[in-house]
Scaffold this motif. Structure first.
Motif, PDB file in Angstrom:
ATOM      1  N   SER A 115       3.650  -3.993  -4.701  1.00  0.00           N
ATOM      2  CA  SER A 115       3.794  -3.179  -5.918  1.00  0.00           C
ATOM      3  C   SER A 115       2.859  -1.973  -5.942  1.00  0.00           C
ATOM      4  O   SER A 115       2.982  -1.105  -6.816  1.00  0.00           O
ATOM      5  CB  SER A 115       3.516  -4.035  -7.156  1.00  0.00           C
ATOM      6  N   ILE A 116       1.929  -1.928  -4.980  1.00  0.00           N
ATOM      7  CA  ILE A 116       1.001  -0.792  -4.938  1.00  0.00           C
ATOM      8  C   ILE A 116       1.778   0.472  -4.567  1.00  0.00           C
ATOM      9  O   ILE A 116       2.548   0.479  -3.605  1.00  0.00           O
ATOM     10  CB  ILE A 116      -0.133  -1.059  -3.918  1.00  0.00           C
ATOM     11  N   GLY A 117       1.581   1.512  -5.373  1.00  0.00           N
ATOM     12  CA  GLY A 117       2.299   2.757  -5.095  1.00  0.00           C
ATOM     13  C   GLY A 117       3.591   2.865  -5.875  1.00  0.00           C
ATOM     14  O   GLY A 117       4.202   3.921  -5.944  1.00  0.00           O
ATOM     15  N   GLU A 132      -2.932  -8.834   7.943  1.00  0.00           N
ATOM     16  CA  GLU A 132      -1.538  -8.682   7.541  1.00  0.00           C
ATOM     17  C   GLU A 132      -1.423  -7.764   6.314  1.00  0.00           C
ATOM     18  O   GLU A 132      -0.595  -6.854   6.282  1.00  0.00           O
ATOM     19  CB  GLU A 132      -0.983 -10.063   7.220  1.00  0.00           C
ATOM     20  N   ARG A 133      -2.271  -7.993   5.327  1.00  0.00           N
ATOM     21  CA  ARG A 133      -2.240  -7.142   4.126  1.00  0.00           C
ATOM     22  C   ARG A 133      -2.629  -5.717   4.468  1.00  0.00           C
ATOM     23  O   ARG A 133      -2.146  -4.770   3.842  1.00  0.00           O
ATOM     24  CB  ARG A 133      -3.178  -7.719   3.051  1.00  0.00           C
ATOM     25  N   LYS A 134      -3.517  -5.579   5.467  1.00  0.00           N
ATOM     26  CA  LYS A 134      -3.966  -4.221   5.840  1.00  0.00           C
ATOM     27  C   LYS A 134      -2.851  -3.379   6.435  1.00  0.00           C
ATOM     28  O   LYS A 134      -2.961  -2.173   6.533  1.00  0.00           O
ATOM     29  CB  LYS A 134      -5.143  -4.319   6.821  1.00  0.00           C
ATOM     30  N   ASP A 138      -4.671  -0.386   1.936  1.00  0.00           N
ATOM     31  CA  ASP A 138      -6.070  -0.227   2.340  1.00  0.00           C
ATOM     32  C   ASP A 138      -6.918  -1.060   1.396  1.00  0.00           C
ATOM     33  O   ASP A 138      -6.496  -1.354   0.267  1.00  0.00           O
ATOM     34  CB  ASP A 138      -6.504   1.244   2.238  1.00  0.00           C
ATOM     35  N   PHE A 139      -8.108  -1.420   1.846  1.00  0.00           N
ATOM     36  CA  PHE A 139      -9.013  -2.183   0.997  1.00  0.00           C
ATOM     37  C   PHE A 139     -10.282  -1.384   0.726  1.00  0.00           C
ATOM     38  O   PHE A 139     -10.757  -0.644   1.584  1.00  0.00           O
ATOM     39  CB  PHE A 139      -9.361  -3.526   1.648  1.00  0.00           C
ATOM     40  N   SER A 140     -10.816  -1.592  -0.476  1.00  0.00           N
ATOM     41  CA  SER A 140     -12.117  -1.004  -0.823  1.00  0.00           C
ATOM     42  C   SER A 140     -13.197  -1.721  -0.025  1.00  0.00           C
ATOM     43  O   SER A 140     -12.909  -2.669   0.711  1.00  0.00           O
ATOM     44  CB  SER A 140     -12.390  -1.210  -2.318  1.00  0.00           C
ATOM     45  N   MET A 248      -5.624  -0.975  -2.213  1.00  0.00           N
ATOM     46  CA  MET A 248      -5.307   0.402  -2.651  1.00  0.00           C
ATOM     47  C   MET A 248      -4.175   0.963  -1.795  1.00  0.00           C
ATOM     48  O   MET A 248      -3.879   0.429  -0.733  1.00  0.00           O
ATOM     49  CB  MET A 248      -6.555   1.274  -2.454  1.00  0.00           C
ATOM     50  N   PRO A 249      -3.569   2.057  -2.243  1.00  0.00           N
ATOM     51  CA  PRO A 249      -2.489   2.651  -1.449  1.00  0.00           C
ATOM     52  C   PRO A 249      -3.000   3.068  -0.071  1.00  0.00           C
ATOM     53  O   PRO A 249      -4.128   3.538   0.066  1.00  0.00           O
ATOM     54  CB  PRO A 249      -2.056   3.877  -2.256  1.00  0.00           C
ATOM     55  N   LYS A 250      -2.166   2.904   0.909  1.00  0.00           N
ATOM     56  CA  LYS A 250      -2.562   3.238   2.276  1.00  0.00           C
ATOM     57  C   LYS A 250      -2.787   4.737   2.425  1.00  0.00           C
ATOM     58  O   LYS A 250      -1.985   5.540   1.971  1.00  0.00           O
ATOM     59  CB  LYS A 250      -1.450   2.799   3.231  1.00  0.00           C
TER      60      LYS A 250
END
Ligand code: ARG
Length: 283
Positions: A115-117, A132-134, A138-140, A248-250
């Motif tokens: 749902s990000i973005g 996998e999520r990466k 992106d992650f903080s 966060m959004p890539k």
């Protein structure tokens, strides 16, 4: 161009705010206790702000944040039906640092990254950084160390990782506990629930042999059934340390810099530790 526009928009918004608050601001420190100068602006902005990089995501003055409020003490629905918890308070404090309004969208954990973005700008949900999520987000910078725990009925003989083989294991769908049970444990029957608490209820009802879930929710859930359930340290099961971060959004490096800058400030000014105390340690 875009950046300039964003900057001037931010300036107009700040002006608007100042006009609305009048002179009062000049005498006060802001809510996070940071000194404000005469115009009411913080003496220093975040690193990203001073570098002039403002993410397009924040141009509308709003950060829409997805969470799954089924994960106490990081996120839960309070008595008034509002999402609350450590993550909710943390992202609101980040929003305050960035001068944007934070709107929380409570949704299923498994739907957050996708749902990000679209539905949401970022997600905060006790979410572990995984390769996998990466691929999709992106992650903080990481903000909390975690570990999977095993909730067991009193008197259970499960004590090591090998004992989990062939057992009926309850997990929250799409979580790292799910990945361990589904991918690593031999011959387990894995039951996936949308809410961790539903797995715990099925454990109480004898439908499961154990539940694998993150440490802090495991402690909260087991405490609700004291005498019937115990939460066992994942170290005993050789589970590895996990890191929670904001998804966060890539590729939005401006947003990443702003969020990481705000997070750093909150750690430095003591707000972060206060929230740990309030939501995690005193519960
Ligand atoms: N840390 C685990 C993961 O990232 C579980 C997170 C579940 N969070 C929640 N809000 N339900 O997979």
């Amino acid at each position: 161009m875009k950046r300039l526009l964003a900057l001037s928009l931010a300036a107009i918004m700040t002006l608007g705010l100042l006009t609305a608050c009048g002179n009062q601001v000049a005498e006060q420190t802001n809510e996070t206790g940071k000194e404000t100068n005469e115009t009411g602006e913080e003496a220093e902005g975040t690193e990203a702000e001073s570098a002039g990089e403002i993410s397009q995501v924040l141009e509308d003055g709003k950060l829409t944040v997805g969470t799954n409020a089924e994960f106490p003490p990081f996120e839960f629905v309070d008595d008034n039906g509002e999402p609350d918890g450590f993550d909710v308070a943390l992202i609101k404090a980040i929003g305050e640092k960035l001068g944007v309004e934070v709107e929380i969208e409570n949704m299923e954990f498994d739907a957050l990254v996708a749902s990000i973005g679209n539905k949401i700008d970022v997600a905060i949900a006790g979410m572990t950084i995984t390769d996998e999520r990466k691929e999709n987000a992106d992650f903080s910078d990481p903000y909390y160390d975690a570990l999977q725990y095993v909730i067991l009925p009193e008197g259970s003989e499960i004590a090591t990782f090998d004992d989990l083989a062939g057992k009926t294991i309850g997990v929250q769908l799409g979580t790292t506990g799910d990945f361990i049970a589904s991918d690593d444990v031999d011959g387990a029957e894995v039951k996936q629930y949308n809410k961790g608490v539903d797995a715990v209820n099925d454990l109480i009802n004898g439908r499961l042999d154990c539940v694998i879930i993150d440490k802090n929710p495991a402690l909260v859930f087991a405490a609700k059934f004291e005498g019937q359930l115990t939460a066992v340290d994942g170290e005993q099961f050789d589970f590895g340390v996990e890191n929670y971060a904001i998804a966060m959004p890539k590729g939005d490096t401006a947003l990443a810099a702003q969020i990481n800058g705000a997070l750093k400030e909150l750690k430095e000014d003591g707000t972060f530790d206060e929230l740990v105390k309030k939501y995690i340690e005193e519960n």
